[in-house]
Write a protein that holds these residues in place. Structure first.
Motif, PDB file in Angstrom:
ATOM      1  N   ASP A 177      15.271 -20.562   1.158  1.00  0.00           N
ATOM      2  CA  ASP A 177      14.196 -20.722   2.147  1.00  0.00           C
ATOM      3  C   ASP A 177      13.224 -19.551   2.088  1.00  0.00           C
ATOM      4  OD1 ASP A 177      15.661 -22.932   2.894  1.00  0.00           O
ATOM      5  OD2 ASP A 177      16.497 -22.007   4.702  1.00  0.00           O
ATOM      6  N   ILE A 178      13.779 -18.346   2.005  1.00  0.00           N
ATOM      7  CA  ILE A 178      12.941 -17.144   1.959  1.00  0.00           C
ATOM      8  C   ILE A 178      12.004 -17.198   0.757  1.00  0.00           C
ATOM      9  CG2 ILE A 178      12.965 -14.644   1.588  1.00  0.00           C
ATOM     10  CD1 ILE A 178      15.542 -14.565   3.286  1.00  0.00           C
ATOM     11  N   GLN A 179      12.544 -17.580  -0.391  1.00  0.00           N
ATOM     12  CA  GLN A 179      11.710 -17.659  -1.589  1.00  0.00           C
ATOM     13  C   GLN A 179      10.579 -18.658  -1.422  1.00  0.00           C
ATOM     14  OE1 GLN A 179      11.751 -15.725  -4.410  1.00  0.00           O
ATOM     15  NE2 GLN A 179      13.197 -14.504  -3.215  1.00  0.00           N
ATOM     16  N   MET A 180      10.855 -19.768  -0.768  1.00  0.00           N
ATOM     17  CA  MET A 180       9.810 -20.773  -0.558  1.00  0.00           C
ATOM     18  C   MET A 180       8.786 -20.312   0.481  1.00  0.00           C
ATOM     19  SD  MET A 180      11.865 -24.416  -0.751  1.00  0.00           S
ATOM     20  CE  MET A 180      10.339 -25.360  -0.643  1.00  0.00           C
ATOM     21  N   MET A 181       9.236 -19.547   1.479  1.00  0.00           N
ATOM     22  CA  MET A 181       8.327 -19.080   2.519  1.00  0.00           C
ATOM     23  C   MET A 181       7.347 -18.027   2.004  1.00  0.00           C
ATOM     24  SD  MET A 181      10.823 -18.897   5.893  1.00  0.00           S
ATOM     25  CE  MET A 181       9.518 -18.492   7.060  1.00  0.00           C
ATOM     26  N   ILE A 182       7.825 -17.187   1.070  1.00  0.00           N
ATOM     27  CA  ILE A 182       6.976 -16.068   0.625  1.00  0.00           C
ATOM     28  C   ILE A 182       6.122 -16.415  -0.590  1.00  0.00           C
ATOM     29  CG2 ILE A 182       8.566 -14.349   1.575  1.00  0.00           C
ATOM     30  CD1 ILE A 182       9.568 -13.819  -1.267  1.00  0.00           C
ATOM     31  N   GLN A 183       6.337 -17.595  -1.167  1.00  0.00           N
ATOM     32  CA  GLN A 183       5.525 -17.929  -2.337  1.00  0.00           C
ATOM     33  C   GLN A 183       4.057 -18.084  -1.943  1.00  0.00           C
ATOM     34  OE1 GLN A 183       6.260 -21.880  -4.082  1.00  0.00           O
ATOM     35  NE2 GLN A 183       7.220 -22.492  -2.164  1.00  0.00           N
ATOM     36  N   GLU A 184       3.182 -17.890  -2.904  1.00  0.00           N
ATOM     37  CA  GLU A 184       1.746 -17.931  -2.648  1.00  0.00           C
ATOM     38  C   GLU A 184       1.334 -19.298  -2.085  1.00  0.00           C
ATOM     39  OE1 GLU A 184      -2.479 -17.008  -4.989  1.00  0.00           O
ATOM     40  OE2 GLU A 184      -0.562 -16.946  -6.061  1.00  0.00           O
ATOM     41  N   ASN A 185       0.517 -19.247  -1.038  1.00  0.00           N
ATOM     42  CA  ASN A 185      -0.023 -20.449  -0.391  1.00  0.00           C
ATOM     43  C   ASN A 185       1.035 -21.314   0.290  1.00  0.00           C
ATOM     44  OD1 ASN A 185      -2.682 -19.844  -1.239  1.00  0.00           O
ATOM     45  ND2 ASN A 185      -2.278 -20.783  -3.231  1.00  0.00           N
ATOM     46  N   SER A 186       2.193 -20.745   0.584  1.00  0.00           N
ATOM     47  CA  SER A 186       3.227 -21.542   1.258  1.00  0.00           C
ATOM     48  C   SER A 186       2.787 -21.896   2.682  1.00  0.00           C
ATOM     49  CB  SER A 186       4.541 -20.769   1.329  1.00  0.00           C
ATOM     50  OG  SER A 186       5.502 -21.487   2.095  1.00  0.00           O
ATOM     51  N   PRO A 187       2.955 -23.165   3.081  1.00  0.00           N
ATOM     52  CA  PRO A 187       2.623 -23.561   4.454  1.00  0.00           C
ATOM     53  C   PRO A 187       3.782 -23.315   5.433  1.00  0.00           C
ATOM     54  CG  PRO A 187       3.270 -25.485   3.219  1.00  0.00           C
ATOM     55  CD  PRO A 187       3.333 -24.325   2.253  1.00  0.00           C
ATOM     56  N   TRP A 188       4.915 -22.844   4.913  1.00  0.00           N
ATOM     57  CA  TRP A 188       6.116 -22.639   5.729  1.00  0.00           C
ATOM     58  C   TRP A 188       5.958 -21.332   6.490  1.00  0.00           C
ATOM     59  CZ3 TRP A 188      11.557 -23.760   3.217  1.00  0.00           C
ATOM     60  CH2 TRP A 188      12.526 -23.824   4.219  1.00  0.00           C
ATOM     61  N   VAL A 189       5.571 -21.412   7.768  1.00  0.00           N
ATOM     62  CA  VAL A 189       5.158 -20.219   8.505  1.00  0.00           C
ATOM     63  C   VAL A 189       6.235 -19.631   9.416  1.00  0.00           C
ATOM     64  CG1 VAL A 189       2.715 -20.839   8.457  1.00  0.00           C
ATOM     65  CG2 VAL A 189       4.143 -21.606  10.375  1.00  0.00           C
TER      66      VAL A 189
END
Length: 352
Positions: free
Chosen positions: A259-271
């Motif tokens: 989850d952390i990796q997906m949240m911090i990726q560029e332009n992630s909408p996961w806020v």
């Protein structure tokens, strides 16, 4: 400092240290745990897929290793009949305790009662059992549902068109849903324009497909509320592949390395997400079961306090993993629940 005063000080120090050592030595480890390897605790899980449940199992195993006890694990992969059979097998083996992770009350409660009648202790995680002999562990799902729903409402100033991702029939998801309904009542301009979701063998991938369809049917949508991180993963992938990250904000429950990796990726909408460290929850489950085996009185409800984690916090603190997150947010760390002195002494003894 005079010689006399120094002698008095040293004598007092010796007395204090001696008392501390005596107190530690005086902790009596329960007879059942004199040879802890003979203590067998079974962990029966409804599902094991996903990084949350992987980290939960790792936590449970680490606690068992520190206590020196034997942990027997079985996962039903969503098959309730298989889960019942696994519990029956452990009852037949006469294990000391069974931790039941998720599942549905109707088919499982009769087996839980059978285990209790045979003297086997039972602890549950995210499974409601109306019996005071069975401690229930949960991530305080009512509070989780409220925290993440409120965060969405506040971030959008009370006006949003939400695609809601959740399903019924699972105790934690049902509790979270109740708080979402209350927040919608409090903020009437928060509109649920679509509800999607299914728990399958590939939940994230199936959610992605459903999210793609929902975005086409509801172009006005600008937020996603996912009550499980497997739901959130699918929604985020659908949004990013559609090139709509600037249109959506995604809010979820649970936090893992993936989850952390997906949240911090560029332009992630996961806020934002709200959750606990599943590693800590798994450790608590084993401690609760061990405490029951030792004859300890364990509270009926063991609620692990959740924390809000935002993408902004992760980026600001250069966090890329759960271990780094726990260091930056200590409240996510080891739960203080169910830590009797003898258990601490046993852990220290096993280190030698």
């Amino acid at each position: 400092m005079s010689v006399k005063v120094r002698r008095v000080f040293l004598l007092a120090l010796v007395v204090v240290l001696g008392a501390a050592i005596f107190a530690q030595a005086g902790v009596e480890i329960p007879k059942k745990f004199e040879n802890p390897k003979k203590v067998r605790i079974a962990l029966v899980r409804e599902v094991g897929e996903g990084s949350f449940f992987e980290r939960y199992l790792a936590g449970a195993q680490s606690m068992a290793d520190e206590l020196g006890i034997t942990l027997l694990e079985a996962t039903a992969h969503g098959d309730m009949a298989r889960m019942i059979t696994m519990i029956e097998n452990f009852i037949t083996q006469r294990v000391d305790a069974i931790i039941i992770d998720h599942g549905r009350p109707d088919p499982l409660v009769p087996k839980i009662m059978e285990a209790l009648d045979r003297g086997i202790k039972v602890v549950t995680f995210d499974l409601v059992v109306n019996d005071d002999r069975v401690p229930e562990i949960e991530q305080d799902d009512l509070l989780i549902g409220y925290m993440i729903s409120k965060q969405l409402a506040v971030d959008f100033a009370g006006k949003a068109n939400v695609i809601y991702v959740n399903v019924g029939g699972f105790a934690p998801l049902d509790k979270r849903d109740k708080m979402w309904q209350i927040v919608k009542w409090r903020f009437p301009s928060i509109k649920e324009v679509a509800k999607i979701g299914a728990v399958t063998g590939s939940t994230a991938a199936d959610t992605q497909t459903r999210m793609e369809a929902a975005m086409k049917e509801h172009p006005e949508a600008n937020a996603v509320l996912a009550m499980w991180d497997e739901f959130a993963k699918g929604a985020v992938r659908a949004i990013m592949q559609a090139g709509k990250s600037s249109q959506f904000r995604v809010y979820s429950v649970d936090i893992t390395n993936e989850d952390i990796q997906m949240m911090i990726q560029e332009n992630s909408p996961w806020v934002a997400t709200v959750g606990t460290d599943p590693y800590s929850v798994g450790r608590l489950a084993v401690r609760a079961a061990a405490a029951l085996v030792a004859g300890e009185k364990v509270p009926k409800y063991l609620l692990v306090e959740p924390q809000l984690v935002t993408r902004e916090f992760l980026l600001k603190n250069n966090i890329t993993s759960m271990d780094e997150l726990v260091k930056a947010l200590p409240a996510l760390g080891e739960s203080p629940l169910v830590w009797p002195d003898w258990m601490k002494a046993l852990v220290e003894k096993n280190k030698k």
